[in-house]
Design a protein around this motif. Sequence first.
Motif, mmCIF file in Angstrom:
data_model
loop_
_atom_site.group_PDB
_atom_site.id
_atom_site.type_symbol
_atom_site.label_atom_id
_atom_site.label_comp_id
_atom_site.label_asym_id
_atom_site.label_seq_id
_atom_site.Cartn_x
_atom_site.Cartn_y
_atom_site.Cartn_z
ATOM 1 N N GLU A 203 0.824 -1.214 0.000
ATOM 2 C CA GLU A 203 0.000 0.000 0.000
ATOM 3 C C GLU A 203 0.850 1.251 0.000
ATOM 4 O OE1 GLU A 203 -3.419 1.019 0.999
ATOM 5 O OE2 GLU A 203 -4.358 -0.880 0.541
ATOM 6 N N LEU A 293 -12.524 11.399 0.799
ATOM 7 C CA LEU A 293 -12.253 10.776 2.094
ATOM 8 C C LEU A 293 -13.336 9.772 2.461
ATOM 9 C CD1 LEU A 293 -11.032 13.798 4.193
ATOM 10 C CD2 LEU A 293 -9.670 12.095 3.048
ATOM 11 N N GLY A 294 -14.306 9.580 1.579
ATOM 12 C CA GLY A 294 -15.300 8.536 1.811
ATOM 13 C C GLY A 294 -16.598 9.024 2.410
ATOM 14 N N ALA A 295 -16.741 10.330 2.636
ATOM 15 C CA ALA A 295 -18.010 10.843 3.159
ATOM 16 C C ALA A 295 -18.821 11.377 1.990
ATOM 17 C CB ALA A 295 -17.758 11.944 4.179
ATOM 18 N N ILE A 366 -12.487 11.067 12.513
ATOM 19 C CA ILE A 366 -11.970 10.364 11.337
ATOM 20 C C ILE A 366 -11.340 11.353 10.374
ATOM 21 C CG2 ILE A 366 -12.589 8.880 9.401
ATOM 22 C CD1 ILE A 366 -14.788 7.706 11.054
ATOM 23 N N ARG A 370 -7.472 11.374 9.188
ATOM 24 C CA ARG A 370 -7.118 11.224 7.775
ATOM 25 C C ARG A 370 -6.283 12.383 7.243
ATOM 26 N NH1 ARG A 370 -9.833 8.054 4.200
ATOM 27 N NH2 ARG A 370 -8.196 8.770 2.828
ATOM 28 N N PRO A 520 -4.536 5.734 0.345
ATOM 29 C CA PRO A 520 -5.574 6.656 0.814
ATOM 30 C C PRO A 520 -5.036 8.056 1.104
ATOM 31 C CG PRO A 520 -5.693 4.600 1.999
ATOM 32 C CD PRO A 520 -4.449 4.541 1.197
ATOM 33 N N PRO B 214 -17.915 3.088 8.062
ATOM 34 C CA PRO B 214 -16.681 3.713 7.597
ATOM 35 C C PRO B 214 -15.531 2.734 7.362
ATOM 36 C CG PRO B 214 -16.849 3.937 9.964
ATOM 37 C CD PRO B 214 -18.040 3.156 9.522
ATOM 38 N N ARG B 294 -14.375 7.738 5.521
ATOM 39 C CA ARG B 294 -13.732 6.434 5.586
ATOM 40 C C ARG B 294 -12.409 6.540 6.350
ATOM 41 N NH1 ARG B 294 -13.049 5.969 0.384
ATOM 42 N NH2 ARG B 294 -15.145 5.229 0.068
ATOM 43 N N VAL B 295 -12.109 5.536 7.148
ATOM 44 C CA VAL B 295 -10.815 5.542 7.847
ATOM 45 C C VAL B 295 -9.742 5.001 6.912
ATOM 46 C CG1 VAL B 295 -11.832 5.291 10.096
ATOM 47 C CG2 VAL B 295 -11.138 3.274 8.845
ATOM 48 N N ARG B 296 -8.504 5.165 7.338
ATOM 49 C CA ARG B 296 -7.399 4.681 6.511
ATOM 50 C C ARG B 296 -7.078 3.253 6.902
ATOM 51 N NH1 ARG B 296 -2.825 8.610 7.238
ATOM 52 N NH2 ARG B 296 -1.837 7.008 8.460
ATOM 53 N N TYR B 297 -6.520 2.513 5.946
ATOM 54 C CA TYR B 297 -6.277 1.081 6.133
ATOM 55 C C TYR B 297 -5.423 0.801 7.360
ATOM 56 C CZ TYR B 297 -4.408 -3.493 4.911
ATOM 57 O OH TYR B 297 -4.016 -4.781 4.921
#
Lengths: 538, 325
Positions: A203, A293-295, A366, A370, A520, B214, B294-297
């Motif tokens: 990753e 960021l996924g939101a 979160i 991030r 990410p 998330p 979303r959180v990070r891996y």
Amino acid sequence: MTVANFSSQISECAPSAQIETPDFSKTGHHLTVTVNRDQIAALTQKFFDEQFFLESLSGVDLIENFQVTYHFNRFKKTERVMVRVQVTKEDPVVPTVSHIFPSANWFEREAAEFYGMKFKDHPNPVRLILPEFSTYHPLVKGYKDEGDSAKEVQDLIELEEAIQKLISPTVGQLQTKDYFVNMGPQHPSTHGLLRLLLHMKGERILGVDPVLGYAHRADEKMAEIGNYLQFWPNTGRIDYLCAMLYNWGWANVVEKSMGIEVPERAQHIRLIVSELNRIASHLLWLGTFLLDLGAFTPFLYTFADREKIVDLLEMASGERITFVYFTFGGVLYDVDEQFVIQTRAFIKEMRDHLKDYHKLLTKNVILLKRTKDVGIISKEVARLYGATGPVARASGVDYDIRKAEPLSIYTQFEFDVPLGENGDCYDRYTVRMEEMEQSLRLVEQALDKLPEGAFQCKPAPKRIKPEAGEYYQAIEGGRGEFGIYLVSDGKDKPYRVKLRTPCFSNLSLLSEVSKGLTMPDMVAILGSLDLVIPDIDR
Amino acid sequence: MWIDIIEVLAKGLTLVLVLSGCAAYMTLCERVLMARMQLRLGPNRTGPFGLFQPMADGIKLIFKERFQPAGADTLTYWLAPAIAAFIAFFAFGLIPFGPSFEFMGREINLYIADVNSGILVILAFTSLAVYDVVLAGWSSNNRYSILGSIRGTAQMISYEIPLGLSILSVVLAAGTLNLPGIVEAQAERWFIWTHPIAFIIFVICSFAETNRAPFDLPEAEHELVAGYHTEYGGLKFGMFFMAEYINILLVSAIAITFFLGGWRGPGDLPVVWFAAKLAVFVFFFMWVRATLPRVRYDQLMTFGWKILTPIAIANLIVTAYFVLV
């Protein structure tokens, strides 16, 4: 130390330099310097030591010669120096300055491919915007499409292979530990046709190589083909998210070069629509950044707010995204009472909504996890790569052209320039959030002061023909400094237009900040840089 | 003998049909709910209130081209979605939906299999769900897919540990591994009141286990395009999709069975109560998705191993102490 007494130091390190002091309010240059090519590296080093940054680098075809134009500028207060280097077409070789200013790396590649110049000792002299193995140089005067010459293509292929071997010696072998991933040109979080060649290990990212040019539309060439008026629509399509501001950039450079006076009311209207457009642009950024960021939800809320601004701007201009609202000496249409009332209502509403955004996002665990300490851009890196706008300000660089130039009537209003400290993604987030508040303040003050009068200068300028000469003017776009370097030969078409766009420079530092981070994080950084792809490729 | 087989088949068929229907309507439900949370309307064109939307979606998925990327491993590529759907359906056979009742002189139980160590079977089967992620990611010959499946594997294996530990404390208190027995043990008081920490851990882990926001890292859209199912389309994608929703139902059903008294509730409405609790849980899943980034891996892994697992172990030890003393 001011630029005026800087000239003695310039002649010290470049004895043959010819130094002129043009009218700043007209040309946008404090000093212009013409030097021989063997002294450019020493001179650039001098600028580097004196805390300048490389604002722009462009090629110009002067029929018998090629010219490379360097613009150096200083943060905080504009002190712009233009340096010219001329080389013959038979031997178009200029020493590179990319080892001093890494931002020159991309600028030089661009100039090289558009003009067929060569930059000696350039670390990576492959095509940047044009197709990898193209051999045509479209900005050369009298260019005709004659296809690629086989010999040159072969040379380019060999060059590319040699560079690939240099960058990663394992190319061509079976790779078991690290690998390459193409992020883009079609990827959900590049938000356009941007391709990033990621060199990864698991990753972790070992290296990033942005591949540009998928949205290249040759705006600079189009500027040369049409006349000054015909370039208006292009300005709204470079950074389509703050088209008003880019309108202003074009208006600014031509008006100043011709000495057109803009009436007070028009200046106020310009400021109002531009700052509204900046808020709209930042709102779209906020939504897409959080989307990355996924939101998913904030995206639709910010779009609902942006929609109101777009409605307001439609009331003023009749357009919703790619505005062509400005004209030389004013704006195309006047705004009415209804616009003023509705804008006031919007400001009130928007302030409440900004509070909501802060409440929901700014302390979200979160989001903090991030973005805090992710993608740190130091002050020095920002200078080296010529980063501007919120990206640079988040790193603590106090450079806002609205304050530094000063531009138009901004000096009459009160507003702050928010600065960050660490230069991480979170700072870039907070700086932009704060900028929206400041823009609201500006709009409110401008509405209060909005004078009666003409919205276009009278008589309207009939023939747009700036005097022969070189001009550089910049405005503060939504993403940073949008500069236009205009070379005029006194005719009704621009001789050369170089568009110095913020995203181009802001993206060039990506490989510097993303090493060792994860996928990410990469997405978070890309989001926080707020890229608009046509702004990069032009 | 024959009548037993018929009974099991009938119950199994009903379950599969009901679950498929639930999964289909959950997609509609989620779309409408999220839309309402996001200033949108959601699907409302197909049929009254958009109620035929899932059918339209299903028909669309069925009639899509059968596509397979170059270089894909054919067998595993086609097998992976089947595994996903099969496992999701199978584990439901053990969940008790209500008490047994008399029907035409036979005692009918509202579960298909009454396994002594029921929870072990469920855990074993949910563990198998890793395989569809791995095989899908590996066989589709795409780097985004393989990254997604690596993430998915690590995440699901890691979060199974705190999940198992949180369930274990309930098992200790109930004194049985049998699911109807655990529901029986909550006749007086639901385990959520006696084991709140275990419940919270279970809920967090269930988000990770089902790859939902998330913790939707294996299919994180803005990083990995679609993660392990990037290269899947048509009904194959549909099966992954259905499996995801049935898995949500499954973890919700387990949570209800273990912590919220199963089908128990005021009045004599066992199945209704079960469904109502399930709906609340599913709503919660959707609500979280509409709310959080979303959180990070690596943060996810750190959270699982360094925070959740120690807390789950401590909780287990404390529970064991109280049960023993």
